[in-house]
Design a protein around this motif. Structure first.
Motif, PDB file in Angstrom:
ATOM      1  N   ASN A   1     -21.659  72.441  60.228  1.00  0.00           N
ATOM      2  CA  ASN A   1     -23.042  72.547  60.681  1.00  0.00           C
ATOM      3  C   ASN A   1     -23.871  73.253  59.623  1.00  0.00           C
ATOM      4  N   ILE A   2     -25.170  73.000  59.660  1.00  0.00           N
ATOM      5  CA  ILE A   2     -26.060  73.618  58.679  1.00  0.00           C
ATOM      6  C   ILE A   2     -27.165  74.408  59.375  1.00  0.00           C
ATOM      7  N   SER A   3     -27.639  75.413  58.644  1.00  0.00           N
ATOM      8  CA  SER A   3     -28.882  76.106  58.985  1.00  0.00           C
ATOM      9  C   SER A   3     -29.827  75.880  57.814  1.00  0.00           C
ATOM     10  N   TYR A   4     -30.976  75.292  58.100  1.00  0.00           N
ATOM     11  CA  TYR A   4     -31.999  75.011  57.083  1.00  0.00           C
ATOM     12  C   TYR A   4     -33.094  76.056  57.256  1.00  0.00           C
ATOM     13  N   ILE A   5     -33.271  76.883  56.215  1.00  0.00           N
ATOM     14  CA  ILE A   5     -34.173  78.031  56.303  1.00  0.00           C
ATOM     15  C   ILE A   5     -35.235  77.886  55.216  1.00  0.00           C
ATOM     16  N   ASP A   6     -36.492  77.839  55.632  1.00  0.00           N
ATOM     17  CA  ASP A   6     -37.594  77.754  54.669  1.00  0.00           C
ATOM     18  C   ASP A   6     -38.614  78.825  55.043  1.00  0.00           C
ATOM     19  N   GLY A   7     -38.508  79.967  54.370  1.00  0.00           N
ATOM     20  CA  GLY A   7     -39.371  81.096  54.713  1.00  0.00           C
ATOM     21  C   GLY A   7     -38.910  81.745  56.002  1.00  0.00           C
ATOM     22  N   ASN A   8     -39.804  82.458  56.634  1.00  0.00           N
ATOM     23  CA  ASN A   8     -39.455  83.198  57.842  1.00  0.00           C
ATOM     24  C   ASN A   8     -39.656  82.402  59.121  1.00  0.00           C
ATOM     25  N   ASP A   9     -40.346  81.278  59.013  1.00  0.00           N
ATOM     26  CA  ASP A   9     -40.748  80.572  60.228  1.00  0.00           C
ATOM     27  C   ASP A   9     -39.926  79.322  60.530  1.00  0.00           C
ATOM     28  N   LEU A  10     -39.581  78.543  59.482  1.00  0.00           N
ATOM     29  CA  LEU A  10     -38.939  77.259  59.736  1.00  0.00           C
ATOM     30  C   LEU A  10     -37.420  77.410  59.739  1.00  0.00           C
ATOM     31  N   LEU A  11     -36.818  77.173  60.887  1.00  0.00           N
ATOM     32  CA  LEU A  11     -35.371  77.229  61.050  1.00  0.00           C
ATOM     33  C   LEU A  11     -34.938  75.965  61.765  1.00  0.00           C
ATOM     34  N   ILE A  12     -34.143  75.147  61.079  1.00  0.00           N
ATOM     35  CA  ILE A  12     -33.614  73.905  61.647  1.00  0.00           C
ATOM     36  C   ILE A  12     -32.098  73.974  61.554  1.00  0.00           C
ATOM     37  N   ALA A  13     -31.420  73.496  62.573  1.00  0.00           N
ATOM     38  CA  ALA A  13     -29.964  73.535  62.533  1.00  0.00           C
ATOM     39  C   ALA A  13     -29.385  72.329  63.254  1.00  0.00           C
ATOM     40  N   CYS A  14     -28.178  71.957  62.836  1.00  0.00           N
ATOM     41  CA  CYS A  14     -27.473  70.881  63.522  1.00  0.00           C
ATOM     42  C   CYS A  14     -26.048  70.805  62.988  1.00  0.00           C
ATOM     43  N   ASP A  15     -25.192  70.147  63.759  1.00  0.00           N
ATOM     44  CA  ASP A  15     -23.903  69.742  63.242  1.00  0.00           C
ATOM     45  C   ASP A  15     -24.128  68.549  62.316  1.00  0.00           C
ATOM     46  N   THR A  16     -23.335  68.466  61.264  1.00  0.00           N
ATOM     47  CA  THR A  16     -23.470  67.338  60.329  1.00  0.00           C
ATOM     48  C   THR A  16     -22.341  66.332  60.460  1.00  0.00           C
TER      49      THR A  16
ATOM     50  N   ALA B   1     -25.156  74.142  70.446  1.00  0.00           N
ATOM     51  CA  ALA B   1     -24.610  74.390  69.110  1.00  0.00           C
ATOM     52  C   ALA B   1     -25.596  73.811  68.097  1.00  0.00           C
ATOM     53  N   PRO B   2     -25.615  74.329  66.889  1.00  0.00           N
ATOM     54  CA  PRO B   2     -24.886  75.520  66.449  1.00  0.00           C
ATOM     55  C   PRO B   2     -25.609  76.801  66.866  1.00  0.00           C
ATOM     56  N   PHE B   3     -24.855  77.903  66.894  1.00  0.00           N
ATOM     57  CA  PHE B   3     -25.384  79.178  67.373  1.00  0.00           C
ATOM     58  C   PHE B   3     -25.591  80.205  66.271  1.00  0.00           C
ATOM     59  N   VAL B   4     -25.070  79.926  65.092  1.00  0.00           N
ATOM     60  CA  VAL B   4     -25.096  80.922  64.023  1.00  0.00           C
ATOM     61  C   VAL B   4     -26.418  80.940  63.236  1.00  0.00           C
ATOM     62  N   PRO B   5     -27.292  79.932  63.334  1.00  0.00           N
ATOM     63  CA  PRO B   5     -28.490  79.912  62.485  1.00  0.00           C
ATOM     64  C   PRO B   5     -29.348  81.166  62.521  1.00  0.00           C
ATOM     65  N   VAL B   6     -29.502  81.812  63.674  1.00  0.00           N
ATOM     66  CA  VAL B   6     -30.338  83.020  63.691  1.00  0.00           C
ATOM     67  C   VAL B   6     -29.712  84.119  62.844  1.00  0.00           C
ATOM     68  N   TYR B   7     -28.383  84.125  62.768  1.00  0.00           N
ATOM     69  CA  TYR B   7     -27.711  85.098  61.907  1.00  0.00           C
ATOM     70  C   TYR B   7     -27.851  84.706  60.438  1.00  0.00           C
ATOM     71  N   HIS B   8     -27.696  83.429  60.147  1.00  0.00           N
ATOM     72  CA  HIS B   8     -27.924  82.959  58.773  1.00  0.00           C
ATOM     73  C   HIS B   8     -29.327  83.339  58.298  1.00  0.00           C
TER      74      HIS B   8
END
Length: 367
Positions: free
Chosen positions: A179-194, A149-156
């Motif tokens: 949980n958050i999805s941190y998106i910076d451009g097309n390459d950087l994707l970070i996610a976690c439960d908060t 988890a989390p699993f939704v970031p690729v959709y975000h």
């Protein structure tokens, strides 16, 4: 190949089954279709609460002793009903649907023990709705050492790529857990439960008022936050761990509130959720310039107000304000993940779940 997918989600808030239709090739979302909802009755919620309590004793993910077997049958039937009602309402034939993404109901999530359990019989569901069902999304990631988890970031990310926004964007999903999805451009994707989402608040409101949740945050709006308790609760080691990280719905259940009036207790737990979300900011590469709130928490106006206070000067807005669906987001995501998994594309990454390499996932049950 473009696919028509129906996604199903029953979250940790135990409120009901969300249904959503999307069109996707597993990389882009080309259209968002209608969405629907099948609420759980109070007896069904009670059964799920019993299942959650019994699940803490599980040591193998395939076990369904006692009430867990009964709960699994109920969850499967509820999802079958949700699909039947949704397709009938929108005049969708089964031939028009390529795949259904079925998350099931999480009753235990202990990635440190490589154990995650979602109840729901995908084979029975596929037979009932007569459409192929992709399920068991989390198991491969957890078995490979990921948090599952989390699993939704690729959709975000697929949604955020269509926005013309400067700087990092954070999509925060507030369900039972946040949980958050941190998106910076097309390459950087970070996610976690908060940390906690609605679970602690919902459980408190149910105990003190018999209501399933604090509608629009009205009860919390009347209360005063116990800032000392919130500050102490934020000393839990989880909050200083860097992403990726995840937790179980009941991770903070042992944090007992002092003897507070219902409104003050609701205000305090709402502030705890907002503060836990804000606590992730120092652990990210850069502070997000905008926050998009989805999940049930997007309906809590008191929680949104607290988030705006704590995350300023960044903007905070509901997913609905962007034409997204705060209510259907996770259901849409599992439709997207079903299509993505069918193509063998990654669902999780080292920066989202901590898994060693990008992982696909999901199993398919055919009618």
């Amino acid at each position: 190949m473009l696919m028509t997918a129906i996604g199903l989600m029953s979250g940790t808030s135990l409120d009901g089954v969300d249904v959503a239709l999307i069109k996707t090739d597993g990389r882009r979302v080309t259209a968002l279709g209608p969405s629907g909802y099948r609420p759980y009755s109070e007896p069904e919620r009670s059964l799920l609460r019993q299942a959650l309590a019994q699940a803490v004793e599980l040591t193998r993910r395939e076990e369904r002793p006692g009430v867990l077997g009964e709960a699994e049958r109920m969850v499967t039937l509820a999802h079958a009903e949700a699909v039947a009602n949704f397709t009938a309402q929108h005049r969708i034939t089964r031939e028009q649907v390529d795949i259904v993404g079925f998350h099931g109901q999480t009753v235990l999530h202990r990635p440190s023990q490589r154990l995650t359990v979602q109840i729901g019989d995908a084979a029975a569901l596929a037979r009932a709705i007569r459409v192929p069902v992709v399920h068991d999304f989390r198991a491969a990631d957890v078995a490979a050492g990921g948090q599952g988890a989390p699993f939704v970031p690729v959709y975000h990310r697929a949604l955020a790529q269509a926005l013309d926004r400067a700087g990092p964007i954070a999509v925060v999903n507030i369900g039972g857990v946040s949980n958050i999805s941190y998106i910076d451009g097309n390459d950087l994707l970070i996610a976690c439960d908060t940390g906690p989402g609605n679970a602690l608040l919902d459980d408190f409101v149910f105990r003190t008022s018999g209501q399933p949740f604090d509608t629009e945050g009205r009860l919390a709006a009347q209360g005063t936050v116990d800032q000392t308790w919130v500050a102490a609760a934020l000393q839990q080691p989880f909050f200083v761990l860097p992403p990726p990280k995840s937790l179980d719905r009941n991770e903070f259940a042992a944090l007992a509130l002092p003897d507070l009036a219902p409104a003050d207790g609701a205000a305090t737990l709402t502030a705890f959720t907002a503060s836990a979300i804000a606590a992730i900011v120092p652990l990210l590469p850069k502070p997000p310039q905008s926050w998009i709130v989805t999940g049930g928490g997007a309906r809590n106006l008191t929680l949104l107000r607290m988030l705006r206070d704590k995350l300023s000067p960044a903007g905070v807005e509901s997913a609905d304000a962007l034409g997204w669906s705060a209510d259907a987001m996770e259901a849409q995501a599992f439709g997207f993940l079903a299509a993505r998994g069918l193509k063998g594309l990654p669902l999780t990454y080292p920066s989202t779940t901590g898994v060693a390499i990008p992982m696909t996932g999901g199993l398919i049950a055919r009618p």
